[in-house]
Design a protein around this motif. Structure first.
Motif, PDB file in Angstrom:
ATOM      1  N   ARG A 193      25.020  39.495  46.723  1.00  0.00           N
ATOM      2  CA  ARG A 193      24.404  40.616  47.438  1.00  0.00           C
ATOM      3  C   ARG A 193      23.134  41.080  46.724  1.00  0.00           C
ATOM      4  O   ARG A 193      22.121  41.382  47.354  1.00  0.00           O
ATOM      5  N   ASP A 194      23.178  41.107  45.389  1.00  0.00           N
ATOM      6  CA  ASP A 194      22.032  41.565  44.613  1.00  0.00           C
ATOM      7  C   ASP A 194      20.825  40.648  44.783  1.00  0.00           C
ATOM      8  O   ASP A 194      19.683  41.095  44.816  1.00  0.00           O
ATOM      9  N   TYR A 211      20.312  38.521  47.351  1.00  0.00           N
ATOM     10  CA  TYR A 211      20.086  38.138  48.743  1.00  0.00           C
ATOM     11  C   TYR A 211      18.604  38.279  49.105  1.00  0.00           C
ATOM     12  O   TYR A 211      17.992  39.329  48.895  1.00  0.00           O
ATOM     13  N   LYS A 268      33.176  46.234  45.212  1.00  0.00           N
ATOM     14  CA  LYS A 268      32.266  45.084  45.370  1.00  0.00           C
ATOM     15  C   LYS A 268      31.280  45.299  46.513  1.00  0.00           C
ATOM     16  O   LYS A 268      30.211  44.686  46.547  1.00  0.00           O
ATOM     17  N   THR A 269      31.630  46.182  47.457  1.00  0.00           N
ATOM     18  CA  THR A 269      30.761  46.453  48.591  1.00  0.00           C
ATOM     19  C   THR A 269      29.697  47.496  48.249  1.00  0.00           C
ATOM     20  O   THR A 269      28.555  47.391  48.719  1.00  0.00           O
ATOM     21  N   GLN A 279      30.500  38.084  44.585  1.00  0.00           N
ATOM     22  CA  GLN A 279      29.999  38.766  45.783  1.00  0.00           C
ATOM     23  C   GLN A 279      28.924  39.790  45.436  1.00  0.00           C
ATOM     24  O   GLN A 279      27.932  39.934  46.167  1.00  0.00           O
ATOM     25  N   MET A 280      29.100  40.490  44.312  1.00  0.00           N
ATOM     26  CA  MET A 280      28.086  41.461  43.904  1.00  0.00           C
ATOM     27  C   MET A 280      26.773  40.775  43.561  1.00  0.00           C
ATOM     28  O   MET A 280      25.690  41.264  43.907  1.00  0.00           O
TER      29      MET A 280
END
Length: 305
Positions: free
Chosen positions: A101-102, A104, A156-157, A97-98
């Motif tokens: 997001r990185d 994206y 993770k957020t 997930q990290m």
């Protein structure tokens, strides 16, 4: 990942990042595994084998270990192997997930973007492999405590930059050292050795990328950000390491849980093994300026220093 390309010019940092990513992509094409095909999932579990090298058991070297039968010792290491695998799944899901997001909305033609997706695909296969392995070891679904799961949700957020990649590196390196021992140990059940070998080979590329990203992100970080993220990584590392072996493994191995937990907590052999195996990791964090006074306190609490 922010691009450092302006017009047709490429900065040294971008060039280094692209070179690393291309080499990792080439390596992945040359040497990768399909656990569904490589691991012997069909042969019944042979309970004459351990799940980990006995020396890596949390109770090895204690009075309780010496009182246990060989069958109990083997069952304990199989339950511990399953617990480590389950914790690995939990953190691999955080990692994925990290990274998503990185990257994206970043440039899909960038080799680093393509490598990130390759690493995420690896982690998906690893998580399935660990889950099937835990089931074959006849273990339940071991999970970190609820509080740790919720902290992971926050991490993770919110984690970004060097905090995300350094935490990824710590989790991968600690597991890597253990599994390098287990995959060579003929006392360990053969299918687990195969699982460990696959993970070690493919995670070596992930660790290289995490080191590269950590160093590059730190070059852009100011003193306050470095101090804060060094502490964040150390706290995350503490919860990752201390969650690897769930105390329920003792119950499922037929042991006295209270006594087992007490002796495991005071097991100097296990603490020494963790410290010696993580010396290279700590050297890297020190050279990167991420071993502050506050962070060192947490690494000591986790027996990594």
């Amino acid at each position: 990942m922010t691009s450092s390309i302006t017009g047709s010019e490429t900065t040294p940092a971008t060039s280094d990042r692209d070179d690393v990513a291309r080499r990792l992509l080439d390596s992945s094409e040359t040497l990768s595994y399909d656990p569904a095909q490589e691991v012997d999932w069909d042969t019944p579990l042979d309970t004459n084998y351990h799940g980990t090298s006995p020396e890596w058991s949390t109770l090895y070297g204690t009075a309780y270990w010496k009182e246990m039968t060989r069958e109990q010792q083997r069952e304990l290491t199989r339950q511990e192997a399953a617990s480590v695998a389950s914790t690995g799944i939990w953190f691999e899901m955080i990692l994925q997930q990290m990274m998503l997001r990185d990257f994206y909305a970043k440039d899909p033609t960038d080799p680093s973007f393509q490598w990130a997706l390759t690493e995420i695909a690896d982690e998906c296969r690893h998580s399935i492999m660990f889950g099937r392995g835990a089931a074959k070891l006849r273990a339940p679904a071991y999970r970190p405590p609820r509080g740790v799961i919720e902290l992971g949700r926050v991490f993770k957020t919110l984690a970004f930059g060097e905090a995300a990649y350094a935490a990824i590196l710590v989790a991968e390196e600690v597991l890597d050292v253990m599994q390098r021992d287990w995959m060579r140990d003929e006392r360990v059940v053969p299918f687990v050795r195969t699982v460990n070998n696959i993970h070690v080979v493919e995670e070596s590329r992930h660790m290289k990328f995490a080191r590269q990203e950590t160093k590059e992100r730190l070059e852009k970080a100011g003193p306050l950000r470095k101090q804060l993220n060094s502490l964040v990584v150390a706290i995350a590392s503490y919860f990752i390491v201390t969650s690897m072996v769930n105390k329920k493994v003792y119950e499922n191995a037929g042991l006295d849980v209270k006594r087992a937990v007490r002796e495991a907590k005071s097991n100097q052999h296990h603490k020494s093994l963790l410290r010696s195996s993580c010396s290279g990791l700590m050297e890297f964090l020190s050279s990167a300026g991420m071993l502050t006074k506050a962070s060192t306190w947490f690494y000591k609490r986790a027996n990594l220093i």
